[in-house]
Design an enzyme around this catalytic site. Structure first.
Site, PDB file in Angstrom:
ATOM      1  N   GLY A  10       8.117 115.958  53.903  1.00 27.55           N
ATOM      2  CA  GLY A  10       6.839 115.380  53.479  1.00 27.55           C
ATOM      3  C   GLY A  10       6.516 114.104  54.221  1.00 27.55           C
ATOM      4  N   GLY A  13      10.080 112.340  54.656  1.00 23.39           N
ATOM      5  CA  GLY A  13      11.083 113.097  55.414  1.00 23.39           C
ATOM      6  C   GLY A  13      10.698 113.315  56.867  1.00 23.39           C
ATOM      7  N   ASN A  87      10.385 115.251  46.585  1.00 20.28           N
ATOM      8  CA  ASN A  87       9.488 114.516  45.700  1.00 20.28           C
ATOM      9  C   ASN A  87      10.119 114.255  44.335  1.00 20.28           C
ATOM     10  OD1 ASN A  87       9.176 117.291  46.197  1.00 20.28           O
ATOM     11  ND2 ASN A  87       7.421 117.419  44.842  1.00 20.28           N
ATOM     12  N   SER A 127      14.559 109.492  48.613  1.00 17.62           N
ATOM     13  CA  SER A 127      13.535 109.540  47.571  1.00 17.62           C
ATOM     14  C   SER A 127      13.700 108.328  46.671  1.00 17.62           C
ATOM     15  CB  SER A 127      13.726 110.775  46.682  1.00 17.62           C
ATOM     16  OG  SER A 127      13.809 111.947  47.425  1.00 17.62           O
ATOM     17  N   GLU A 157      13.352 104.125  50.895  1.00  9.94           N
ATOM     18  CA  GLU A 157      12.400 104.005  52.001  1.00  9.94           C
ATOM     19  C   GLU A 157      11.253 103.083  51.594  1.00  9.94           C
ATOM     20  OE1 GLU A 157      12.611 104.967  55.235  1.00  9.94           O
ATOM     21  OE2 GLU A 157      10.984 103.540  55.083  1.00  9.94           O
ATOM     22  N   ALA A 160       4.998 102.261  54.413  1.00  6.78           N
ATOM     23  CA  ALA A 160       3.685 102.458  53.794  1.00  6.78           C
ATOM     24  C   ALA A 160       2.925 103.461  54.646  1.00  6.78           C
ATOM     25  CB  ALA A 160       2.929 101.136  53.717  1.00  6.78           C
ATOM     26  N   LYS A 217      14.186  99.258  45.015  1.00  7.59           N
ATOM     27  CA  LYS A 217      13.017 100.048  45.431  1.00  7.59           C
ATOM     28  C   LYS A 217      11.941 100.035  44.344  1.00  7.59           C
ATOM     29  CE  LYS A 217      10.196 102.771  47.288  1.00  7.59           C
ATOM     30  NZ  LYS A 217       9.372 102.461  48.425  1.00  7.59           N
ATOM     31  N   CYS A 273       2.853 106.591  44.825  1.00  3.33           N
ATOM     32  CA  CYS A 273       4.051 105.903  44.345  1.00  3.33           C
ATOM     33  C   CYS A 273       3.848 104.727  43.396  1.00  3.33           C
ATOM     34  CB  CYS A 273       4.890 105.473  45.533  1.00  3.33           C
ATOM     35  SG  CYS A 273       5.568 106.912  46.387  1.00  3.33           S
ATOM     36  N   PHE A 274       2.845 103.890  43.603  1.00  4.97           N
ATOM     37  CA  PHE A 274       2.764 102.670  42.780  1.00  4.97           C
ATOM     38  C   PHE A 274       2.769 102.995  41.279  1.00  4.97           C
ATOM     39  CE2 PHE A 274       0.842  99.204  45.775  1.00  4.97           C
ATOM     40  CZ  PHE A 274       2.022  99.206  46.484  1.00  4.97           C
TER      41      PHE A 274
HETATM   42  P1  NAD Z   1       6.113 114.874  49.640  1.00  2.46           P
HETATM   43  O1  NAD Z   1       5.683 115.640  48.448  1.00  2.46           O
HETATM   44  O2  NAD Z   1       5.169 114.601  50.742  1.00  2.46           O
HETATM   45  O3  NAD Z   1       7.399 115.565  50.282  1.00  2.46           O
HETATM   46  C1  NAD Z   1       8.458 116.062  49.549  1.00  2.46           C
HETATM   47  C2  NAD Z   1       8.877 117.391  50.166  1.00  2.46           C
HETATM   48  O4  NAD Z   1      10.096 117.847  49.557  1.00  2.46           O
HETATM   49  C3  NAD Z   1       7.863 118.507  49.957  1.00  2.46           C
HETATM   50  O5  NAD Z   1       7.454 119.014  51.212  1.00  2.46           O
HETATM   51  C4  NAD Z   1       8.611 119.549  49.133  1.00  2.46           C
HETATM   52  O6  NAD Z   1       8.246 120.877  49.456  1.00  2.46           O
HETATM   53  C5  NAD Z   1      10.042 119.265  49.530  1.00  2.46           C
HETATM   54  N1  NAD Z   1      11.049 119.778  48.583  1.00  2.46           N
HETATM   55  C6  NAD Z   1      11.046 119.720  47.235  1.00  2.46           C
HETATM   56  N2  NAD Z   1      12.158 120.304  46.738  1.00  2.46           N
HETATM   57  C7  NAD Z   1      12.875 120.739  47.804  1.00  2.46           C
HETATM   58  C8  NAD Z   1      14.124 121.421  47.941  1.00  2.46           C
HETATM   59  N3  NAD Z   1      14.866 121.747  46.867  1.00  2.46           N
HETATM   60  N4  NAD Z   1      14.546 121.719  49.189  1.00  2.46           N
HETATM   61  C9  NAD Z   1      13.823 121.393  50.277  1.00  2.46           C
HETATM   62  N5  NAD Z   1      12.638 120.743  50.208  1.00  2.46           N
HETATM   63  C10 NAD Z   1      12.167 120.416  48.980  1.00  2.46           C
HETATM   64  O7  NAD Z   1       6.671 113.483  49.066  1.00  2.46           O
HETATM   65  P2  NAD Z   1       6.828 112.101  49.856  1.00  2.46           P
HETATM   66  O8  NAD Z   1       5.560 111.346  49.779  1.00  2.46           O
HETATM   67  O9  NAD Z   1       7.455 112.359  51.167  1.00  2.46           O
HETATM   68  O10 NAD Z   1       7.854 111.343  48.908  1.00  2.46           O
HETATM   69  C11 NAD Z   1       9.195 111.768  48.811  1.00  2.46           C
HETATM   70  C12 NAD Z   1       9.985 110.707  48.073  1.00  2.46           C
HETATM   71  O11 NAD Z   1       9.968 109.487  48.809  1.00  2.46           O
HETATM   72  C13 NAD Z   1       9.463 110.353  46.687  1.00  2.46           C
HETATM   73  O12 NAD Z   1      10.560 110.060  45.860  1.00  2.46           O
HETATM   74  C14 NAD Z   1       8.646 109.098  46.931  1.00  2.46           C
HETATM   75  O13 NAD Z   1       8.604 108.279  45.783  1.00  2.46           O
HETATM   76  C15 NAD Z   1       9.431 108.423  48.015  1.00  2.46           C
HETATM   77  N6  NAD Z   1       8.643 107.544  48.908  1.00  2.46           N
HETATM   78  C16 NAD Z   1       7.412 107.926  49.361  1.00  2.46           C
HETATM   79  C17 NAD Z   1       6.709 107.114  50.243  1.00  2.46           C
HETATM   80  C18 NAD Z   1       5.350 107.495  50.771  1.00  2.46           C
HETATM   81  O14 NAD Z   1       4.715 106.673  51.411  1.00  2.46           O
HETATM   82  N7  NAD Z   1       4.847 108.686  50.542  1.00  2.46           N
HETATM   83  C19 NAD Z   1       7.282 105.926  50.682  1.00  2.46           C
HETATM   84  C20 NAD Z   1       8.545 105.565  50.218  1.00  2.46           C
HETATM   85  C21 NAD Z   1       9.231 106.389  49.329  1.00  2.46           C
HETATM   86  C1  UGA Z   2       3.551 101.520  49.093  1.00  2.00           C
HETATM   87  C2  UGA Z   2       4.452 100.351  49.546  1.00  2.00           C
HETATM   88  O1  UGA Z   2       3.656  99.404  50.273  1.00  2.00           O
HETATM   89  C3  UGA Z   2       5.589 100.839  50.421  1.00  2.00           C
HETATM   90  O2  UGA Z   2       6.463  99.757  50.738  1.00  2.00           O
HETATM   91  C4  UGA Z   2       6.358 101.913  49.673  1.00  2.00           C
HETATM   92  O3  UGA Z   2       7.401 102.427  50.476  1.00  2.00           O
HETATM   93  C5  UGA Z   2       5.417 103.035  49.288  1.00  2.00           C
HETATM   94  O4  UGA Z   2       4.340 102.499  48.470  1.00  2.00           O
HETATM   95  C6  UGA Z   2       6.068 104.102  48.459  1.00  2.00           C
HETATM   96  O5  UGA Z   2       7.074 103.870  47.835  1.00  2.00           O
HETATM   97  O6  UGA Z   2       5.460 105.167  48.447  1.00  2.00           O
HETATM   98  P1  UGA Z   2       1.599 102.937  50.214  1.00  2.00           P
HETATM   99  O7  UGA Z   2       1.362 103.386  48.815  1.00  2.00           O
HETATM  100  O8  UGA Z   2       1.722 103.949  51.277  1.00  2.00           O
HETATM  101  O9  UGA Z   2       2.949 102.059  50.275  1.00  2.00           O
HETATM  102  O10 UGA Z   2       0.431 101.949  50.666  1.00  2.00           O
HETATM  103  P2  UGA Z   2       0.094 100.416  50.344  1.00  2.00           P
HETATM  104  O11 UGA Z   2      -0.326  99.777  51.586  1.00  2.00           O
HETATM  105  O12 UGA Z   2       1.167  99.755  49.577  1.00  2.00           O
HETATM  106  O13 UGA Z   2      -1.201 100.543  49.416  1.00  2.00           O
HETATM  107  C7  UGA Z   2      -1.119 101.055  48.105  1.00  2.00           C
HETATM  108  C8  UGA Z   2      -2.476 100.948  47.428  1.00  2.00           C
HETATM  109  O14 UGA Z   2      -2.783  99.586  47.140  1.00  2.00           O
HETATM  110  C9  UGA Z   2      -3.629 101.468  48.290  1.00  2.00           C
HETATM  111  O15 UGA Z   2      -4.539 102.167  47.481  1.00  2.00           O
HETATM  112  C10 UGA Z   2      -4.257 100.209  48.842  1.00  2.00           C
HETATM  113  O16 UGA Z   2      -5.592 100.357  49.190  1.00  2.00           O
HETATM  114  C11 UGA Z   2      -4.072  99.269  47.662  1.00  2.00           C
HETATM  115  N1  UGA Z   2      -4.084  97.844  48.060  1.00  2.00           N
HETATM  116  C12 UGA Z   2      -3.107  97.346  48.850  1.00  2.00           C
HETATM  117  C13 UGA Z   2      -5.093  97.020  47.600  1.00  2.00           C
HETATM  118  O17 UGA Z   2      -5.986  97.459  46.857  1.00  2.00           O
HETATM  119  N2  UGA Z   2      -5.084  95.700  47.957  1.00  2.00           N
HETATM  120  C14 UGA Z   2      -4.122  95.169  48.756  1.00  2.00           C
HETATM  121  O18 UGA Z   2      -4.172  93.950  49.041  1.00  2.00           O
HETATM  122  C15 UGA Z   2      -3.103  96.025  49.219  1.00  2.00           C
END
Ligand code: NAD
Ligand code: UGA
Length: 459
Positions: A10, A13, A87, A127, A157, A160, A217, A273-274
């Site tokens: 995702g 990953g 996820n 995750s 991780e 952003a 985290k 995530c937030f």
């Molecule tokens: P995502 O939904 O984009 O990706 C997750 C992937 O895992 C999906 O493609 C899903 O099909 C796959 N999956 C689920 N179960 C599986 C299994 N058993 N085997 C193989 N694949 C499997 O999610 P994401 O945004 O990448 O987030 C993943 C994790 O990272 C979450 O815990 C999230 O909180 C964390 N995270 C996300 C971000 C972000 O910016 N999106 C940033 C930091 C941390």
């Molecule tokens: C956030 C964190 O910034 C990452 O460090 C973290 O890894 C990630 O979540 C996660 O765990 O998924 P992300 O959600 O991708 O990253 O984007 P951000 O830049 O943090 O923005 C989050 C939301 O807050 C957005 O809707 C953005 O528009 C809003 N935002 C951000 C504001 O409204 N005002 C600001 O000043 C900053």
């Protein structure tokens, strides 16, 4: 050569493994997922996610030392280190519904690793998980009949979306949580440190105990979300007092103890995530009987909901208390600029509420229309790639994502083609409000005095 496997292809990953592969040409990286279509797209020119710099990076490393596959079993058997980026959404059922993290995908992955492993491995939590998840994983993994040993590390991780590649290439820090009190735990931590040391300066690789890493985290996201809710709370007070939230943010941000980042008032925070992570923290606090702490953090999410609601309420008030049959153009649907991701985007909430009020909603976005169509599936909404067409005949424009491209539009042309009086609700304080006002728009920003052509501006 180390064989590294990423489970979950995702937003985390895919980019994470791609940057690692780029920085560690001596190692072999494979990314697997249960969704075959996603893997197919990672293997094509039409990647499943949009992220600046990602296309070029994938071109560079795919087929060299980065491979995308659906063969999870083989991937596990070959791997020395496994990063799990599946996820962990908010639970929608049973105990903790609406708050706790749903760990079913994580646990399924752990059981799959155990079933297919033929040698000892390091398993890394990428995750975001509740604190003490590593313990549960270690218990599941190490209870195996073959005497295979697994070390579970936490390496949360912090990337952003929209800046993922830069964040991964130049991270503020890499956090590695483990069990240095055990010989194998220490060795596992050292192995992971060496992997990141390929490109991350050693002083930025921080080691801690595994529980601290997991909690760091959730805490980081809670603090970031709290800053947005704090400035948004002040934005409402600004609207009542003719203060300007931009000026307030600048003034407080110059205090180095506060810092200037993450003080942009908005329609509300979105993203996958937030909200999920703050509510997970709230659940953990309640679980441990810390009700006051839980209430404190929950208010961050409550305020965010309020900010989105009052944005719609203001549209209604200014449009003479009815939007029924009125065309409203939503400029931007992604939860922030430079991503096609719409998960928990404020735009979803705004669009649905406007539809409840029987508005004629048109959505435009440079990257997120595909996801927007899924989010609003079955609802009477129009999707339009051209912002000029989206605004044609509209009574109001609501700017919901801070895309740069919206700054450079010809607003005179847009104004001429809109219904009058023409309103702009700038949910990101993105545009040049004075210039719009001069053209003839009524401009309703966030946390600043309105620029209205009526004698008595209403709030
Ligand atoms: P995502 O939904 O984009 O990706 C997750 C992937 O895992 C999906 O493609 C899903 O099909 C796959 N999956 C689920 N179960 C599986 C299994 N058993 N085997 C193989 N694949 C499997 O999610 P994401 O945004 O990448 O987030 C993943 C994790 O990272 C979450 O815990 C999230 O909180 C964390 N995270 C996300 C971000 C972000 O910016 N999106 C940033 C930091 C941390
Ligand atoms: C956030 C964190 O910034 C990452 O460090 C973290 O890894 C990630 O979540 C996660 O765990 O998924 P992300 O959600 O991708 O990253 O984007 P951000 O830049 O943090 O923005 C989050 C939301 O807050 C957005 O809707 C953005 O528009 C809003 N935002 C951000 C504001 O409204 N005002 C600001 O000043 C900053």
């Amino acid at each position: 050569m180390v064989n590294v496997l990423g489970i979950g292809a995702g937003y985390v990953g895919g980019p994470t493994m791609a940057v690692m592969a780029d920085q560690c040409p001596d190692h072999h990286f494979t990314v697997v997922d249960v969704v075959a279509e996603k893997i197919e797209r990672w293997n094509s020119t039409d990647l499943p996610i949009f992220e600046p710099g990602l296309d070029d990076l994938i071109q560079r490393v795919r087929g060299r030392n980065l491979f995308f596959s659906t063969d999870i079993e083989k991937g596990i058997a070959k791997a020395d280190i496994i990063f799990v980026s599946v996820n962990t959404p908010t639970k929608t059922y049973g105990k903790g519904a609406g708050y706790a993290a749903d760990l079913q995908f994580w646990e399924k992955t752990a059981r799959q690793i155990k079933a297919n492993a033929t040698s000892s491995k390091i398993v890394v939590e990428k995750s975001t998980v509740p604190v003490r998840t590593a313990q549960a994983m270690e218990r599941i993994l190490n209870d195996n009949p073959n005497g295979i040993h697994f070390d579970v590390l936490s390496c949360p991780e912090f990337l952003a979306e929209g800046t993922a590649i830069r964040d991964l290439e130049k991270p503020d820090r890499v956090l590695i949580g483990g069990r240095p009190d055990r010989a194998s735990g220490l060795e596992a931590m050292n192995t992971l440190v060496s992997l990141f040391a390929h490109w991350v300066p050693r002083e930025k690789i921080v080691c801690s105990n595994v529980w601290s890493a997991e909690l760091s985290k959730l805490t980081a996201n809670a603090f970031l979300a709290q800053r947005v809710s704090s400035i948004n709370a002040i934005s409402e007070l600004c609207e009542k007092t003719e203060a300007d939230v931009g000026e307030v943010a600048r003034a407080i941000g110059m205090d180095h103890r506060i810092g200037a980042k993450f003080l942009q008032a908005s329609v509300g925070f979105g993203g996958s995530c937030f909200k999920k992570d703050v509510l997970n923290l709230v659940y953990l606090c309640r679980f441990y009987g810390l009700d006051q702490v839980a209430d404190y953090w929950e208010s961050v999410v409550t305020l965010n909901q309020h900010q989105m609601d009052r944005f719609v309420d203001r549209i209604l008030t200014h449009l003479f208390n009815t939007v029924s049959g009125k065309k409203i153009a939503l400029f931007g649907f992604a939860f922030k600029a430079n991503t096609g991701d719409t998960r928990e985007s404020p735009a979803i909430h705004v669009a649905k509420r406007l539809l409840t009020e029987k508005a004629n909603v048109v959505v435009t976005d440079p990257k997120a229309l595909g996801n927007a169509a899924k989010d609003l599936h079955g609802l009477p909404v129009t999707f339009e790639t051209d912002p000029y067409k989206a605004a044609e005949g509209a009574h109001a424009i609501a700017v919901l994502t801070e895309w740069d491209c919206y700054r450079g539009l010809d607003y005179r042309r847009i104004y001429d083609q809109m219904s009058k009086p023409a309103f702009i609700f700038d949910g990101r304080n993105l545009l040049d409000h004075q210039a719009l006002f001069q053209i003839g728009f009524h401009v309703i920003p966030i946390g600043k005095p309105n620029l209205s052509h009526y004698q008595k501006p209403h709030s």
